[in-house]
Design a protein around this motif. Sequence first.
Motif, PDB file in Angstrom:
ATOM      1  N   THR A  33      -7.355   4.435   3.504  1.00 47.84           N
ATOM      2  CA  THR A  33      -7.909   5.451   2.610  1.00 47.84           C
ATOM      3  C   THR A  33      -9.294   5.077   2.097  1.00 47.84           C
ATOM      4  N   PRO A  90       0.826  -1.214   0.000  1.00 53.70           N
ATOM      5  CA  PRO A  90       0.000   0.000   0.000  1.00 53.70           C
ATOM      6  C   PRO A  90       0.858   1.260   0.000  1.00 53.70           C
ATOM      7  N   GLU A 111      -1.459   7.107  -0.303  1.00 54.38           N
ATOM      8  CA  GLU A 111      -2.619   7.545  -1.066  1.00 54.38           C
ATOM      9  C   GLU A 111      -3.597   6.408  -1.344  1.00 54.38           C
ATOM     10  N   ASP A 112      -3.151   5.160  -1.250  1.00 54.87           N
ATOM     11  CA  ASP A 112      -4.016   4.024  -1.556  1.00 54.87           C
ATOM     12  C   ASP A 112      -3.742   2.882  -0.584  1.00 54.87           C
ATOM     13  N   ARG A 162      -6.268   0.673   1.044  1.00 45.76           N
ATOM     14  CA  ARG A 162      -7.666   0.283   1.187  1.00 45.76           C
ATOM     15  C   ARG A 162      -7.786  -1.071   1.871  1.00 45.76           C
TER      16      ARG A 162
END
Length: 129
Positions: A115, A60, A63-64, A66
């Motif tokens: 995020t 990860p 910004e990303d 998840r």
Amino acid sequence: MTQAQQPDYDRSGRFAVDDDGWQVVDLARMLYPGGPHALRVYSPDYPPFHAGWRFASLNPTAEDNRVVISHIGAKLGGSSLPAVRFSPAMLARVQERLRAYVMIHPEALFGERITGVDFKADDPLAEIF
């Protein structure tokens, strides 16, 4: 709601009980061997149930980062709680509530900020329950 009807919330203090009575607990084990990590969900509206989670990416970024939640209502291996099946409308409400809870309390559940939250009916990295 009578005391006999109240869910058996986790009392460790690690996992918040939201104002509307929801609590999501990381059980620090897999839902079943080789499966996603196990969560137990308590709410005043549904019987206690389990779900699985994993990070969407093995690498990860800030910004990303998840989380994927799957197997909602699954039976945890070795648990006395039965599997719970939700109608499509109920499942949509559960997913909405889970998304809100985990976005507010990510560090207690996952040990880091996230995020976003994705849902899968099944997890391709694990067996379908």
